[in-house]
Structure formats: C-alpha cells, structure tokens
Design a protein around this motif. Structure first.
Motif, PDB file in Angstrom:
ATOM      1  N   ARG A  17      -2.717   6.115  -8.465  1.00 54.72           N
ATOM      2  CA  ARG A  17      -2.188   6.254  -7.328  1.00 54.72           C
ATOM      3  C   ARG A  17      -0.629   5.979  -7.280  1.00 54.72           C
ATOM      4  NH1 ARG A  17      -7.547   3.760  -3.946  1.00 54.72           N
ATOM      5  NH2 ARG A  17      -8.746   5.652  -4.834  1.00 54.72           N
ATOM      6  N   GLU A 102     -14.378  -0.660  -3.750  1.00 56.30           N
ATOM      7  CA  GLU A 102     -14.018   0.261  -3.205  1.00 56.30           C
ATOM      8  C   GLU A 102     -14.934   1.428  -2.629  1.00 56.30           C
ATOM      9  OE1 GLU A 102      -9.947   2.506  -3.380  1.00 56.30           O
ATOM     10  OE2 GLU A 102     -11.345   3.744  -4.607  1.00 56.30           O
ATOM     11  N   VAL A 130      -6.992  -1.607   2.136  1.00 51.79           N
ATOM     12  CA  VAL A 130      -6.197  -0.528   1.581  1.00 51.79           C
ATOM     13  C   VAL A 130      -6.741   0.793   1.608  1.00 51.79           C
ATOM     14  CG1 VAL A 130      -4.731   0.252  -0.095  1.00 51.79           C
ATOM     15  CG2 VAL A 130      -4.981  -2.153   0.071  1.00 51.79           C
ATOM     16  N   ASN A 132      -7.035   4.801   1.307  1.00 52.35           N
ATOM     17  CA  ASN A 132      -6.457   5.859   0.370  1.00 52.35           C
ATOM     18  C   ASN A 132      -7.069   7.321   0.823  1.00 52.35           C
ATOM     19  OD1 ASN A 132      -4.671   6.555  -1.990  1.00 52.35           O
ATOM     20  ND2 ASN A 132      -6.417   7.525  -2.292  1.00 52.35           N
ATOM     21  N   GLU A 134      -7.157  11.389  -0.225  1.00 47.71           N
ATOM     22  CA  GLU A 134      -6.885  12.440  -1.421  1.00 47.71           C
ATOM     23  C   GLU A 134      -7.478  13.793  -1.259  1.00 47.71           C
ATOM     24  OE1 GLU A 134      -6.134  10.389  -5.205  1.00 47.71           O
ATOM     25  OE2 GLU A 134      -7.947  11.890  -5.759  1.00 47.71           O
ATOM     26  N   GLY A 152      -2.301  12.986  -2.625  1.00 48.40           N
ATOM     27  CA  GLY A 152      -2.671  11.482  -2.042  1.00 48.40           C
ATOM     28  C   GLY A 152      -1.914  10.896  -1.074  1.00 48.40           C
ATOM     29  N   TYR A 153      -2.175  10.014  -0.175  1.00 48.93           N
ATOM     30  CA  TYR A 153      -1.467   9.074   0.709  1.00 48.93           C
ATOM     31  C   TYR A 153      -2.160   7.891   0.459  1.00 48.93           C
ATOM     32  CZ  TYR A 153       0.904   7.119   4.506  1.00 48.93           C
ATOM     33  OH  TYR A 153       1.768   6.456   5.313  1.00 48.93           O
ATOM     34  N   HIS A 154      -1.395   6.732   0.032  1.00 54.83           N
ATOM     35  CA  HIS A 154      -1.852   5.466  -0.333  1.00 54.83           C
ATOM     36  C   HIS A 154      -1.429   4.538   0.842  1.00 54.83           C
ATOM     37  CE1 HIS A 154      -4.075   2.768  -2.766  1.00 54.83           C
ATOM     38  NE2 HIS A 154      -3.108   2.012  -3.353  1.00 54.83           N
ATOM     39  N   GLN A 155      -2.139   4.167   1.620  1.00 54.83           N
ATOM     40  CA  GLN A 155      -1.931   3.143   2.806  1.00 54.83           C
ATOM     41  C   GLN A 155      -1.870   1.706   2.684  1.00 54.83           C
ATOM     42  OE1 GLN A 155      -3.612   4.472   6.157  1.00 54.83           O
ATOM     43  NE2 GLN A 155      -2.611   2.935   7.638  1.00 54.83           N
ATOM     44  N   ALA A 156      -0.580   1.428   1.515  1.00 55.26           N
ATOM     45  CA  ALA A 156      -0.825   0.227   0.920  1.00 55.26           C
ATOM     46  C   ALA A 156       0.177  -0.789   1.186  1.00 55.26           C
ATOM     47  CB  ALA A 156      -0.660   0.454  -0.940  1.00 55.26           C
ATOM     48  N   ASP A 163       3.721   2.275   2.220  1.00 58.90           N
ATOM     49  CA  ASP A 163       2.735   3.527   2.241  1.00 58.90           C
ATOM     50  C   ASP A 163       3.703   4.540   1.611  1.00 58.90           C
ATOM     51  OD1 ASP A 163       1.128   1.606   3.701  1.00 58.90           O
ATOM     52  OD2 ASP A 163       1.616   2.468   5.677  1.00 58.90           O
ATOM     53  N   TYR A 166       1.635  10.481  -3.045  1.00 55.81           N
ATOM     54  CA  TYR A 166       1.692  10.822  -4.636  1.00 55.81           C
ATOM     55  C   TYR A 166       1.223  12.201  -4.740  1.00 55.81           C
ATOM     56  CZ  TYR A 166      -3.109   9.161  -4.518  1.00 55.81           C
ATOM     57  OH  TYR A 166      -4.727   8.998  -4.154  1.00 55.81           O
TER      58      TYR A 166
END
Length: 220
Positions: A17, A102, A130, A132, A134, A152-156, A163, A166
C-alpha cells in the motif's frame, strides 16, 4: 472439491500500500491456503520484513499472516467475500509490539474485477483505525499471459500522517501450472519522510513511488 494450495515467491521488494516492508531489498515469501467446497477458506503466509529500525536489537524480521474467510455466490457473475487477517511479527517494530488484525469485505465480478473495503483497528498497535479501499482488474491477454492493475486509497492519516492513493499495473506470465513470473510498475502519492533521530520510536516505514517490482512464484 476442497483444495490445498501452496506457493513460494521471490520478490525484488515487499511493497504494501505504497510503502516498503523490506527497505527495497529482495526477499522470500511462503503461503499455504485451504479452500473448502462449501465456501470457507483459511491460510497462512510468512514473509521476511526489514523496516527502518535496524539499529534496534529487538527488531522484527518475520511477518506471519494467518487469515480466515467466507465467500459465496450471489448469482452467475457476482460473488461476495468476508475475511479477517492477522499481521503478527516475531519481534518489535520501532521498539513497539505491532501485532494487529484487519477485517475485509469484497465484491467480485466474474474473475476479472474486485472491489475491497478493509479496516485495521489499532493498526500496528498505534491507536489508529486505518481504512483502505481497493479496486483490482485482471484480464487474460493470451493463454499464459495476464494483465492486471490495481488502484487503492489508504486512509492512513492517523498512522502515517497522510491519506494517499496508490496504484500498480503489470503482466503475469504463467510459464506452466507450477511457475509464474510477474513484472509490474507501482506508484503512490506518498510524501517522503525522514527521521531526525534514527533511534526514535515513531512508526514510519520507507515510502516507495514510481518503481518496478519483479517476482517469481513456484506453487502447487
């Protein structure tokens, strides 16, 4: 019929990610999976890891990933899937225990399009939940060559301070029923981050963007 599957993969890096779990170094991964005829599945993955905490004597070097899930058909074209995965480490990451779980829900269209929403409560034990998102696409080009891509979008933000999106795209060549080769391009809108103190405990893995990833898998 119930089925067992196993594989051993050699990769040029472990990209997860948008960041590297192995400092850009080659590594090996092993995987064992069981799929029951009524729809449930379970498996275990093992991977080498090498985070940016190499000055710590108690650093983790192995990631263990058990998982369990259920999938069921909705109609001829669609199927749904629910799963839970664990990320367990043989030691600490950045001087902290980091095991976490997860939970994921996926929707698959035939064998070529998948959408997945995941959430990791207390990811890496950093008091950060967190999510995610995808989307993955794959399509056969020839009998032995497949194109695949993912976004994907990683809301981290609470974990990594940001955020970000990727994505990846590449080709897989299935040499025979036991051997495959994969080459893909990866990129992530992830801002570089540098530690002021290499011994600090802040969790921040090495960001990776615009690079190629190569892997070879032997399986049964």
């Amino acid at each position: 019929m119930a089925e067992w599957h196993g594989s051993l993969t050699f990769l040029s890096d472990y990209i997860y990610r948008g960041y590297s779990k192995n400092q850009g170094n080659p590594l090996a991964q092993a995987h064992l999976d069981y799929q029951h005829e009524i729809g449930w599945f379970a498996g275990l993955g093992l991977s080498q890891v090498r985070f940016d905490d190499q000055t710590n004597s108690n650093r983790a070097e192995i990631e263990i990933k058990p998982y369990f899930g259920w999938n069921w058909p909705i109609d001829r074209d669609w199927r749904a899937e629910l799963s839970v995965s664990g990320y367990l480490f043989d030691n600490k990451l950045f001087n902290h225990s980091a095991d976490y779980a997860e939970y994921s829900a996926s929707l698959h269209f035939r064998d070529w399009l998948s959408a997945t929403i995941s959430v990791a409560p207390n990811a890496y034990q950093r008091q950060a939940d967190v999510p995610n998102y995808e989307l993955n696409y794959r399509r056969d080009i020839w009998d032995t060559v497949q194109f695949s891509a993912g976004l994907g979008y990683h809301q981290a933000g609470r974990l990594l301070g940001q955020d970000y999106f990727y994505w990846n795209a590449g080709l897989s060549w299935f040499v025979n029923e036991h051997l495959s080769v994969d080459m893909r391009y990866l990129d992530a809108a992830l801002t570089a981050h540098h530690h002021a103190d290499p011994n600090q405990d802040e969790f921040y893995p090495r960001p990776q963007d615009d690079r190629y990833l190569f892997s070879v898998t032997v399986g049964f």
